[in-house]
Design an enzyme around this catalytic site. Structure first.
Site, mmCIF file in Angstrom:
data_model
loop_
_atom_site.group_PDB
_atom_site.id
_atom_site.type_symbol
_atom_site.label_atom_id
_atom_site.label_comp_id
_atom_site.label_asym_id
_atom_site.label_seq_id
_atom_site.Cartn_x
_atom_site.Cartn_y
_atom_site.Cartn_z
ATOM 1 N N LYS A 165 0.812 -1.217 0.000
ATOM 2 C CA LYS A 165 0.000 0.000 0.000
ATOM 3 C C LYS A 165 0.851 1.276 0.000
ATOM 4 O O LYS A 165 2.063 1.232 0.275
ATOM 5 C CB LYS A 165 -0.938 -0.026 1.210
ATOM 6 C CG LYS A 165 -2.016 -1.119 1.139
ATOM 7 C CD LYS A 165 -2.972 -1.019 2.329
ATOM 8 C CE LYS A 165 -4.085 -2.050 2.236
ATOM 9 N NZ LYS A 165 -5.039 -1.915 3.380
ATOM 10 N N TYR B 295 -12.238 -1.765 -3.737
ATOM 11 C CA TYR B 295 -12.704 -1.913 -2.353
ATOM 12 C C TYR B 295 -14.226 -1.757 -2.232
ATOM 13 O O TYR B 295 -14.723 -1.470 -1.147
ATOM 14 C CB TYR B 295 -12.005 -0.892 -1.457
ATOM 15 C CG TYR B 295 -10.683 -1.377 -0.871
ATOM 16 C CD1 TYR B 295 -10.624 -2.544 -0.106
ATOM 17 C CD2 TYR B 295 -9.503 -0.652 -1.041
ATOM 18 C CE1 TYR B 295 -9.433 -2.977 0.459
ATOM 19 C CE2 TYR B 295 -8.302 -1.080 -0.484
ATOM 20 C CZ TYR B 295 -8.275 -2.247 0.277
ATOM 21 O OH TYR B 295 -7.099 -2.678 0.839
ATOM 22 N N PHE C 136 -15.205 4.078 6.866
ATOM 23 C CA PHE C 136 -13.830 4.409 6.472
ATOM 24 C C PHE C 136 -13.611 4.366 4.957
ATOM 25 O O PHE C 136 -12.504 4.605 4.478
ATOM 26 C CB PHE C 136 -12.832 3.467 7.168
ATOM 27 C CG PHE C 136 -13.081 1.996 6.918
ATOM 28 C CD1 PHE C 136 -12.657 1.376 5.749
ATOM 29 C CD2 PHE C 136 -13.730 1.219 7.876
ATOM 30 C CE1 PHE C 136 -12.884 0.026 5.514
ATOM 31 C CE2 PHE C 136 -13.961 -0.144 7.656
ATOM 32 C CZ PHE C 136 -13.531 -0.733 6.471
ATOM 33 N N ARG D 226 -2.046 -14.134 4.649
ATOM 34 C CA ARG D 226 -2.754 -13.452 5.743
ATOM 35 C C ARG D 226 -1.951 -13.571 7.050
ATOM 36 O O ARG D 226 -1.920 -12.641 7.852
ATOM 37 C CB ARG D 226 -4.153 -14.062 5.944
ATOM 38 C CG ARG D 226 -5.102 -13.918 4.764
ATOM 39 C CD ARG D 226 -5.613 -12.538 4.503
ATOM 40 N NE ARG D 226 -6.162 -11.885 5.654
ATOM 41 C CZ ARG D 226 -6.856 -10.738 5.596
ATOM 42 N NH1 ARG D 226 -7.092 -10.153 4.421
ATOM 43 N NH2 ARG D 226 -7.295 -10.158 6.672
ATOM 44 N N THR E 246 -5.442 -6.831 10.830
ATOM 45 C CA THR E 246 -5.745 -5.555 10.169
ATOM 46 C C THR E 246 -5.228 -4.369 10.976
ATOM 47 O O THR E 246 -4.600 -3.448 10.423
ATOM 48 C CB THR E 246 -7.278 -5.415 9.978
ATOM 49 O OG1 THR E 246 -7.764 -6.595 9.331
ATOM 50 C CG2 THR E 246 -7.614 -4.195 9.151
ATOM 51 N N ARG F 130 2.471 -6.180 9.292
ATOM 52 C CA ARG F 130 1.739 -5.068 9.907
ATOM 53 C C ARG F 130 2.305 -4.698 11.284
ATOM 54 O O ARG F 130 2.359 -3.520 11.626
ATOM 55 C CB ARG F 130 0.249 -5.389 9.948
ATOM 56 C CG ARG F 130 -0.388 -5.215 8.548
ATOM 57 C CD ARG F 130 -1.746 -5.835 8.462
ATOM 58 N NE ARG F 130 -2.506 -5.377 7.292
ATOM 59 C CZ ARG F 130 -3.649 -5.927 6.899
ATOM 60 N NH1 ARG F 130 -4.163 -6.949 7.563
ATOM 61 N NH2 ARG F 130 -4.282 -5.465 5.832
ATOM 62 N N ASN G 166 -2.087 0.416 6.680
ATOM 63 C CA ASN G 166 -1.523 -0.804 7.267
ATOM 64 C C ASN G 166 -0.684 -1.625 6.279
ATOM 65 O O ASN G 166 -0.600 -2.849 6.383
ATOM 66 C CB ASN G 166 -2.638 -1.639 7.899
ATOM 67 C CG ASN G 166 -3.719 -2.020 6.906
ATOM 68 O OD1 ASN G 166 -3.612 -1.723 5.722
ATOM 69 N ND2 ASN G 166 -4.758 -2.688 7.382
ATOM 70 N N HIS H 258 -2.372 -5.312 1.533
ATOM 71 C CA HIS H 258 -3.666 -5.968 1.321
ATOM 72 C C HIS H 258 -3.391 -7.415 0.946
ATOM 73 O O HIS H 258 -2.411 -7.709 0.252
ATOM 74 C CB HIS H 258 -4.436 -5.311 0.164
ATOM 75 C CG HIS H 258 -5.577 -6.175 -0.315
ATOM 76 N ND1 HIS H 258 -6.805 -6.181 0.311
ATOM 77 C CD2 HIS H 258 -5.645 -7.111 -1.304
ATOM 78 C CE1 HIS H 258 -7.584 -7.072 -0.298
ATOM 79 N NE2 HIS H 258 -6.905 -7.644 -1.274
ATOM 80 N N GLU I 128 -9.750 -10.476 -7.660
ATOM 81 C CA GLU I 128 -8.751 -9.420 -7.457
ATOM 82 C C GLU I 128 -7.572 -9.572 -8.424
ATOM 83 O O GLU I 128 -7.077 -8.578 -8.965
ATOM 84 C CB GLU I 128 -8.279 -9.428 -5.996
ATOM 85 C CG GLU I 128 -9.376 -8.964 -5.038
ATOM 86 C CD GLU I 128 -9.038 -9.107 -3.565
ATOM 87 O OE1 GLU I 128 -9.890 -8.743 -2.748
ATOM 88 O OE2 GLU I 128 -7.926 -9.563 -3.226
HETATM 89 O O1 CDP Z 1 -7.102 -5.661 4.890
HETATM 90 P P1 CDP Z 1 -7.906 -6.620 5.745
HETATM 91 O O2 CDP Z 1 -8.544 -7.722 4.950
HETATM 92 O O3 CDP Z 1 -7.106 -7.125 6.916
HETATM 93 O O4 CDP Z 1 -9.095 -5.751 6.433
HETATM 94 P P2 CDP Z 1 -10.571 -5.408 5.902
HETATM 95 O O5 CDP Z 1 -11.486 -5.519 7.072
HETATM 96 O O6 CDP Z 1 -10.903 -6.165 4.669
HETATM 97 O O7 CDP Z 1 -10.467 -3.841 5.556
HETATM 98 C C1 CDP Z 1 -9.880 -3.410 4.352
HETATM 99 C C2 CDP Z 1 -9.003 -2.222 4.653
HETATM 100 O O8 CDP Z 1 -9.820 -1.140 5.109
HETATM 101 C C3 CDP Z 1 -7.991 -2.419 5.791
HETATM 102 O O9 CDP Z 1 -6.823 -3.114 5.391
HETATM 103 C C4 CDP Z 1 -7.698 -0.983 6.170
HETATM 104 O O10 CDP Z 1 -6.792 -0.366 5.249
HETATM 105 C C5 CDP Z 1 -9.077 -0.336 6.006
HETATM 106 N N1 CDP Z 1 -9.793 -0.250 7.309
HETATM 107 C C6 CDP Z 1 -9.863 0.985 7.964
HETATM 108 O O11 CDP Z 1 -9.370 1.990 7.458
HETATM 109 N N2 CDP Z 1 -10.505 1.078 9.185
HETATM 110 C C7 CDP Z 1 -11.066 -0.002 9.736
HETATM 111 N N3 CDP Z 1 -11.688 0.110 10.914
HETATM 112 C C8 CDP Z 1 -10.999 -1.255 9.091
HETATM 113 C C9 CDP Z 1 -10.353 -1.345 7.861
HETATM 114 MG MG MG Z 2 -10.034 -7.668 3.511
#
Ligand code: CDP
Ligand code: MG
Length: 140
Positions: A11, A51, A59, A87, A93, A104, A114, A117, A128
């Site tokens: 990212k 996304y 967010f 993962r 996350t 992370r 973070n 992805h 994707e």
């Molecule tokens: O990336 P990951 O699959 O771990 O998390 P996700 O729940 O699919 O969320 C996608 C992305 O949204 C995260 O990697 C963060 O960059 C962002 N996010 C955020 O800004 N604030 C949150 N509370 C949760 C996710």
């Molecule tokens: Mg995700």
């Protein structure tokens, strides 16, 4: 166990801090192979399409702005159990919850910024990968 492919993004917070190599090393050390890679700068609309599953989340707008704020590195990673392994190497996350040694935990700046992805299931990995790469670009 079958050889599997997953989709990864390094990212903008990470490319900005010149962490591409350090992050790729984490993947390779875990036995994941980079079989496709490109550095691109997404528009906000392109980030929003990627996304869109999060479109209703509070967010979402900030996330799309962030993803379009600097170049990303889009990659396809291959290996045994690649989706789950990626993962695991990424960590939780929220970096505050990420296990020691994960990408992370070491590099992420916040829950939003973070560093990486990674696809969460075979179906999302397929969609994707196809959003970013043609079959000809998956070079092994
Ligand atoms: O990336 P990951 O699959 O771990 O998390 P996700 O729940 O699919 O969320 C996608 C992305 O949204 C995260 O990697 C963060 O960059 C962002 N996010 C955020 O800004 N604030 C949150 N509370 C949760 C996710
Ligand atoms: Mg995700």
């Amino acid at each position: 166990m079958a050889l599997e492919r997953t989709f990864s993004i390094i990212k903008p917070d990470a490319t900005r801090r010149n962490l591409t190599g350090a992050i790729v090393k984490k993947f390779e050390d875990a036995g994941l192979r980079v079989v496709a890679s490109k550095r691109i700068h997404l528009s906000k609309a392109q980030a929003g399409e990627f996304y869109k599953v999060h479109a209703e989340r509070p967010f979402y707008d900030e996330l799309c702005e962030f993803m379009a704020s600097a170049p990303i590195v889009a990659q396809v990673l291959e290996g045994e159990n690649a989706i789950a392994k990626n993962r695991e190497v990424m960590g939780a996350t929220n970096p505050a919850d990420a296990a020691a040694g994960t990408i992370r935990a070491e590099f992420a700046e916040s829950v939003g910024e973070n560093s990486v992805h990674g696809s969460d299931a075979p179906e999302t990995a397929e969609v994707e990968i196809a959003y970013f790469f043609s079959g000809l670009e998956l070079v092994g």
